[in-house]
Design an enzyme around this catalytic site. Structure first.
Site, PDB file in Angstrom:
ATOM      1  N   ASP A  35       8.498  -7.742  15.833  1.00 18.46           N
ATOM      2  CA  ASP A  35       8.714  -6.819  14.723  1.00 18.46           C
ATOM      3  C   ASP A  35      10.220  -6.737  14.500  1.00 18.46           C
ATOM      4  O   ASP A  35      10.998  -7.102  15.379  1.00 18.46           O
ATOM      5  CB  ASP A  35       8.143  -5.433  15.050  1.00 18.46           C
ATOM      6  N   ASN A  88       1.010 -10.822  10.545  1.00 18.58           N
ATOM      7  CA  ASN A  88       0.562  -9.502  10.124  1.00 18.58           C
ATOM      8  C   ASN A  88       1.634  -8.684   9.424  1.00 18.58           C
ATOM      9  O   ASN A  88       1.320  -7.756   8.674  1.00 18.58           O
ATOM     10  CB  ASN A  88       0.058  -8.746  11.366  1.00 18.58           C
ATOM     11  N   TYR A 154       2.393  -6.293  -4.428  1.00 21.41           N
ATOM     12  CA  TYR A 154       1.540  -6.354  -3.242  1.00 21.41           C
ATOM     13  C   TYR A 154       0.305  -7.212  -3.512  1.00 21.41           C
ATOM     14  O   TYR A 154      -0.042  -8.093  -2.715  1.00 21.41           O
ATOM     15  CB  TYR A 154       1.134  -4.942  -2.832  1.00 21.41           C
ATOM     16  N   LYS A 158      -0.610 -10.802  -1.726  1.00 21.63           N
ATOM     17  CA  LYS A 158      -1.816 -10.957  -0.921  1.00 21.63           C
ATOM     18  C   LYS A 158      -2.763 -12.003  -1.508  1.00 21.63           C
ATOM     19  O   LYS A 158      -3.435 -12.726  -0.762  1.00 21.63           O
ATOM     20  CB  LYS A 158      -2.513  -9.609  -0.745  1.00 21.63           C
ATOM     21  N   ILE A 187      -6.805   1.144   5.582  1.00 21.30           N
ATOM     22  CA  ILE A 187      -6.886   1.412   7.007  1.00 21.30           C
ATOM     23  C   ILE A 187      -5.971   2.586   7.344  1.00 21.30           C
ATOM     24  O   ILE A 187      -4.873   2.710   6.796  1.00 21.30           O
ATOM     25  CB  ILE A 187      -6.460   0.169   7.828  1.00 21.30           C
ATOM     26  N   THR A 189      -3.394   3.780   9.019  1.00 15.30           N
ATOM     27  CA  THR A 189      -2.227   3.336   9.776  1.00 15.30           C
ATOM     28  C   THR A 189      -0.991   4.025   9.214  1.00 15.30           C
ATOM     29  O   THR A 189      -1.050   4.671   8.170  1.00 15.30           O
ATOM     30  CB  THR A 189      -2.035   1.804   9.657  1.00 15.30           C
TER      31      THR A 189
END
Length: 249
Positions: A35, A88, A154, A158, A187, A189
């Site tokens: 990261d 990811n 986005y 994707k 999700i 998160t």
């Protein structure tokens, strides 16, 4: 499922990436946690070690091709090989209609969410081909299949990840590298925390998922780990949603 395999996951400081690291280690993988947030990434590696796993943190800016190449080189230098990679890392960016979409935001989201996957795969494939193959899992989204108002960058990125995954699968599946994309719904998160904190928005998002709730990071990570394992040996070039039924509407 992943005994003795070396798995690399980007964007692993929190959310889905952290869940992938933890579950992969539980399944026997040696995990490279990556990261650009070093402190939180080190925390993920520590969590893996605390549950008895083998983890090593390497900082990386996926928007930089050189950084992605160095990440893979350091992985191979440390563990001797690379078997599984999960690209990811991603950002949400700002929400605006197309006419008003800030150009710098467009560029930033495409660099991280699409170019970052390309840079990662470019280095990962080279390493895997040297050792007889492997598995790459790219993190797309439900917005890799449909649109969503005010999310031009986005959604474009994707969709691009899905197409890039399919092209790479056509090119390298015959050489022992399986490449697939996962499409999470909304999700729970840190990336979606601002949406969760707005109760009317949260309720609308929940209602958009026939299963009646938002997803959990672990539910996405379980699919990633399965795709990385030999149990998914005939799965390549696929786009697999984990979306609580969102795309079935």
């Amino acid at each position: 499922m992943l005994a003795d395999k070396v798995l690399l996951v980007t964007g692993a400081a929190s959310g889905i990436g952290r869940a992938v690291a933890l579950i992969a280690a539980r399944e026997g993988a040696r995990v490279v946690v990556s990261d650009h947030h070093a402190e939180a990434g080190e925390d993920t590696a520590a969590l893996v070690r605390a549950q008895g796993g083998n983890a090593w943190f390497v900082a990386c800016d996926v928007a930089d091709a050189g950084s992605c190449a160095e990440l893979v080189a350091r992985t191979v230098g440390h563990f001797g090989r690379l078997d599984v990679a999960c690209n990811n890392a991603g950002i949400a960016g700002l929400s605006h209609p197309v006419v008003d979409f800030p150009l710098d935001t467009w560029d930033q989201v495409l660099r991280v969410n699409l170019s970052g996957v390309f840079y990662g795969m470019r280095a990962q494939l080279a390493a895997m081909l040297q050792t007889g193959g492997g598995s790459i899992v790219n993190m797309a989204s439900i917005l890799g299949a449909v649109g969503f108002a005010n999310c031009a960058a986005y959604a474009a990125a994707k969709h691009g990840v899905v197409g890039l995954t399919q092209v790479a699968a056509l090119e390298y599946s015959g050489q022992g590298v399986r490449i697939n994309a996962v499409g999470p719904g909304f999700i729970a998160t840190p990336m979606t925390r601002n949406l969760q904190d707005d109760e009317p928005v949260r309720q609308a998002l929940v209602a958009a998922h026939p299963i009646g709730r938002l997803g959990r990071a672990e539910e996405v990570a379980e699919l990633v780990v399965w795709l990385g394992s030999d149990r998914a040996s005939f799965v390549t070039g696929a786009y697999l949603p984990v979306d609580g039924g969102y795309l079935a509407r």
